[in-house]
Design an enzyme around this catalytic site. Structure first.
Site, PDB file in Angstrom:
ATOM      1  CD  GLU A  60      -1.799  -2.432   1.256  1.00  0.00           C
ATOM      2  OE1 GLU A  60      -0.650  -2.732   1.688  1.00  0.00           O
ATOM      3  OE2 GLU A  60      -2.661  -3.285   1.005  1.00  0.00           O
ATOM      4  CG  HIS A 129      -9.945  -7.156   7.360  1.00  0.00           C
ATOM      5  ND1 HIS A 129      -8.766  -7.157   8.048  1.00  0.00           N
ATOM      6  CD2 HIS A 129      -9.651  -7.645   6.127  1.00  0.00           C
ATOM      7  CE1 HIS A 129      -7.806  -7.642   7.267  1.00  0.00           C
ATOM      8  NE2 HIS A 129      -8.319  -7.944   6.098  1.00  0.00           N
TER       9      HIS A 129
HETATM   10  C1  LIG Z   1      -1.998  -4.890   4.086  1.00  0.00           C
HETATM   11  C2  LIG Z   1      -3.038  -5.713   3.425  1.00  0.00           C
HETATM   12  N1  LIG Z   1      -3.310  -5.505   2.121  1.00  0.00           N
HETATM   13  C3  LIG Z   1      -4.224  -6.264   1.500  1.00  0.00           C
HETATM   14  C4  LIG Z   1      -4.892  -7.241   2.170  1.00  0.00           C
HETATM   15  C5  LIG Z   1      -5.929  -8.101   1.456  1.00  0.00           C
HETATM   16  N2  LIG Z   1      -5.399  -9.454   1.262  1.00  0.00           N
HETATM   17  C6  LIG Z   1      -5.676 -10.427   2.136  1.00  0.00           C
HETATM   18  S1  LIG Z   1      -4.898 -11.829   1.760  1.00  0.00           S
HETATM   19  C7  LIG Z   1      -4.157 -11.180   0.417  1.00  0.00           C
HETATM   20  C8  LIG Z   1      -3.248 -12.024  -0.398  1.00  0.00           C
HETATM   21  C9  LIG Z   1      -2.056 -12.507   0.352  1.00  0.00           C
HETATM   22  O1  LIG Z   1      -1.325 -13.421  -0.382  1.00  0.00           O
HETATM   23  P1  LIG Z   1      -0.180 -14.321   0.234  1.00  0.00           P
HETATM   24  O2  LIG Z   1       0.660 -13.507   1.139  1.00  0.00           O
HETATM   25  O3  LIG Z   1       0.496 -14.999  -0.881  1.00  0.00           O
HETATM   26  O4  LIG Z   1      -0.950 -15.379   1.159  1.00  0.00           O
HETATM   27  P2  LIG Z   1      -1.979 -16.529   0.729  1.00  0.00           P
HETATM   28  O5  LIG Z   1      -3.341 -15.918   0.781  1.00  0.00           O
HETATM   29  O6  LIG Z   1      -1.621 -17.013  -0.617  1.00  0.00           O
HETATM   30  O7  LIG Z   1      -1.869 -17.576   1.789  1.00  0.00           O
HETATM   31  C10 LIG Z   1      -4.553  -9.854   0.263  1.00  0.00           C
HETATM   32  C11 LIG Z   1      -4.138  -8.970  -0.843  1.00  0.00           C
HETATM   33  C12 LIG Z   1      -4.618  -7.403   3.547  1.00  0.00           C
HETATM   34  N3  LIG Z   1      -5.265  -8.305   4.300  1.00  0.00           N
HETATM   35  N4  LIG Z   1      -3.678  -6.649   4.128  1.00  0.00           N
END
Ligand SMILES: Cc1ncc(C[n+]2csc(CCOP(=O)(O)OP(=O)(O)O)c2C)c(N)n1
Ligand SMILES: [Mg+2]
Lengths: 323, 320
Positions: A60, A129
């Site tokens: 972000e 959230h």
């Molecule tokens: C700071 C932040 N930005 C965006 C999100 C929304 N979000 C939740 S999970 C995710 C993807 C994360 O991917 P990864 O780290 O690869 O974990 P996975 O879900 O594949 O286990 C996003 C963008 C969030 N929770 N926190």
């Protein structure tokens, strides 16, 4: 006029502005291939291509920071934060840069950036959230903060936000995307910083915005059955804050309830009430009331969460208290 | 690892799988709300890594946390109760799916802000080192989390201060709908550690025995010399969370990974090496079915929080 959802209205605003101005582009998490986590930018990636609809990493700080930089250099970025809760990770860019780059350098820079962010509680997403921290952003001079409560306002205000040369925090509400309303067919803009009377009445003034506009409208319908005519002033922008319609209404009704979804401490209600007391103290026939979220981090459990959020009944009760 | 421990691990992986399947079902029925991120496909990473920890080692992870909680010793009953928002859940129904934790199990939580728990891991490890404890902190996170500032700040500081953190990247190929190579300048995540002079390794995250071997090596290093980044290559078989339309990947690709089912791989190993026969493993599967039924029953019969709970556990003392 065409009846459409808030989602469609916001999507149309983005689409039209991108069609009209090459300098406008979108960047954010999942805005492209996925089509936006709230499906606002569905179809954009195929139509405008990856140069103008840019999927970013989860980062972000650089999403808003790069948008600031691109804006300084003449582009008109629409940076999307997946939810407003993640704006806290970009707070330095928003607060120390978007809001200040112009004045701090004596007006040399313009920052025509729009930061779109969706907030709001009520979906059992837990404490981090589910926040409605709109006033946090409204605290900072240098930012404009817009938070529409109807589809037509959303469309007109977003188009205006994209066209203004100032940085705008454009705040949507996650539970309003399905809300329907009439939207003009012809091109139009809604002015930023102009409040709007959304329902007329002479008994009590309700001041509100965003999701709580819809909640207040429901409360007003019920109160009307008891013969109470509520006037509803929708702020639409938290900064600049247009108090004129609020003052005008309050001088007529002499009673006011302010309804916001966020916490009341240091909130919209506190600000509006203070201004009313400062400028129209003599017109008050009853203490001004605030309806807001209980002062707790929102819990996951559905009943507890609903208990914490302001409901139609809370608005009705507050109105009856000031009558 | 002796034969008995292997059966325990097999049981645990199946338990995680069935728990997730049941959670999906309850979500469809509206009994679970909010976001629900399932761990199906990644079981060998959580079970493999955590089976190598000592009781004093701390574990912390992101929101995809049900499997990690089970591996840390949380019962299916308690996990299920939290998913249903009940008082008997580990977070008293206030946290939900993304916020499981049990301090008594040395499990320091699921955390919902991407990357935010990495600095917490630095602090946990700092506290241990400061107090002269021998404990390590195991911090799991996704591939997507390695693109945010928190990741870089945390890796760097853990290295500067030589803190006992085992960084585990669960590279499941996607952060939501964004493939690793669309978001990360290097798609081999472990290479990001090199910029901080941190030793690192990459392991097949579908094979629990390889995960265990790599973790044991890494932990040896962590206890003696400080942080280590281990990248486990894995895959989530289902959507990012419930309701993911999955437009960003082909079903062929998903199927290819499903052919490498971590539970299937381990089961085959146990049978082919004459450690256990089909019948024994089937009996274990049956036990899991019972545990899940019981967990749902426990959760459904548990009480919802009282309204007063809204104001509890916010400050040490309730404020007016
Ligand atoms: C700071 C932040 N930005 C965006 C999100 C929304 N979000 C939740 S999970 C995710 C993807 C994360 O991917 P990864 O780290 O690869 O974990 P996975 O879900 O594949 O286990 C996003 C963008 C969030 N929770 N926190
Ligand atoms: Mg991932």
């Amino acid at each position: 006029m065409t009846v459409m959802t808030m989602r469609q209205a916001i999507s149309q605003a983005l689409w039209e502005e991108m069609e009209q101005d090459e300098r406008v582009f979108i960047m954010g998490e999942e805005v492209g291939l996925w089509g936006g986590t709230y499906a606002v930018t569905k179809g954009f990636y195929d139509h405008f291509g990856p140069e103008r609809v840019r999927d970013t990493p989860i980062a972000e700080g650089v999403i808003v920071g790069a948008a600031n930089g691109a804006a300084m250099a003449g582009l008109r970025p629409v940076a999307e934060l997946m939810t407003i809760n993640f704006a806290f990770l970009a707070m330095d860019q928003i607060v120390n840069h978007s809001a200040k780059l112009r004045s701090m350098f004596g007006g040399q820079f313009t920052i025509p950036v729009v930061i779109r962010a969706v907030g709001g509680g009520g979906r059992q997403l837990g404490a981090t959230h589910s926040q409605t921290p709109d006033v946090v952003f409204a605290h900072f001079p240098g930012l404009k903060v817009v938070a529409p409560g109807t589809p037509s306002d959303a469309k007109g205000l977003l188009k205006a936000a994209i066209r203004t040369d100032d940085p705008v925090m454009f705040i949507e509400h996650a539970t309003l995307y399905q809300t329907r309303g009439e939207v003009p067919d012809e091109e139009y803009l809604e002015p930023i910083g102009v409040s709007k009377v959304q329902r007329q009445g002479n008994d009590v003034t309700i001041v509100t915005y965003s999701k709580m506009l819809q909640v207040s409208l429901l409360a007003a319908d019920q109160l009307a059955q008891d013969g109470v005519e509520v006037e509803i002033v929708d702020l639409r922008s938290l900064r600049p804050l247009d108090m004129d319609p609020v003052m005008e209404s309050f001088r007529r009704t002499n009673r006011c309830v302010i309804v916001e979804e966020g916490w009341s401490s240091y909130g919209v209600g506190a600000e509006v009430a203070a201004r009313l007391y400062e400028e129209a103290f003599d017109y008050a026939d009853a203490p001004i009331r605030r309806v807001a979220q209980k002062e707790v981090p929102l819990p996951y459990n559905r009943e507890l969460e609903q208990l914490a959020l302001p409901q139609v009944d809370d608005v009705i009760r507050a109105v009856k208290e000031v009558l | 690892m002796d034969k008995g421990e292997m059966l325990t691990l097999y049981h645990e992986m199946v338990l995680v799988r069935r728990l997730e399947e049941k959670a999906a079902e309850l979500y469809q029925q509206g009994k679970i709300g909010g976001f629900l991120h399932l761990y199906i496909g990644q079981e060998a990473v959580g079970s493999g890594v955590i089976s190598c920890r000592r009781p004093e080692d701390r574990v912390i992870t992101a929101y995809r946390d049900h499997g990690i909680a089970i591996s840390c010793g949380m019962s299916a009953d308690v996990v299920m109760a939290e998913l249903l928002g009940k008082t008997t859940g580990c977070s008293k129904g206030k946290g939900g799916s993304m916020h499981l934790a049990d301090v008594n199990l040395n499990f320091w939580g699921g955390h919902a802000i991407v990357g935010a728990h990495l600095p917490l891991a630095v602090g946990l490890a700092l506290a241990d080192k400061y107090q002269g404890s021998e404990a390590a902190t195991i911090c799991l996170f996704g591939d997507g989390a390695t693109n945010i500032g928190y990741f870089h700040e945390s890796l760097n500081l853990s290295m500067v201060w030589k803190l006992p953190v085992l960084w585990i990247c669960e590279n499941n190929q996607y952060g939501m709908g964004t493939a690793v190579e669309r978001a990360s300048a290097v798609s081999e995540i472990r290479r990001k550690a090199e910029g901080y002079g941190m030793p690192n390794a990459r392991v097949d995250g579908m094979d629990i025995l390889q995960v265990r071997a790599a973790t044991e090596e890494a932990l040896k290093h962590v206890r003696k010399d400080g942080p280590f980044l281990l990248e486990a290559v894995t895959y989530r078989f289902l959507g990012h969370s419930m309701g993911d339309p999955e437009r960003y990947r082909e079903s062929d690709e998903v199927q290819k990974w499903k052919d490498d089912d971590p539970i299937g791989i381990f089961r085959k190993y146990l049978i082919e090496n004459d450690l256990y026969d089909e019948a024994t493993l089937d009996a274990e599967d049956q036990k899991v079915e019972q545990e899940i039924l019981q967990a749902v029953d426990f959760a459904e019969r548990s009480p919802d929080p009282e309204p007063q709970a809204l104001f509890e556990d916010i400050y040490i003392e309730e404020l007016p």
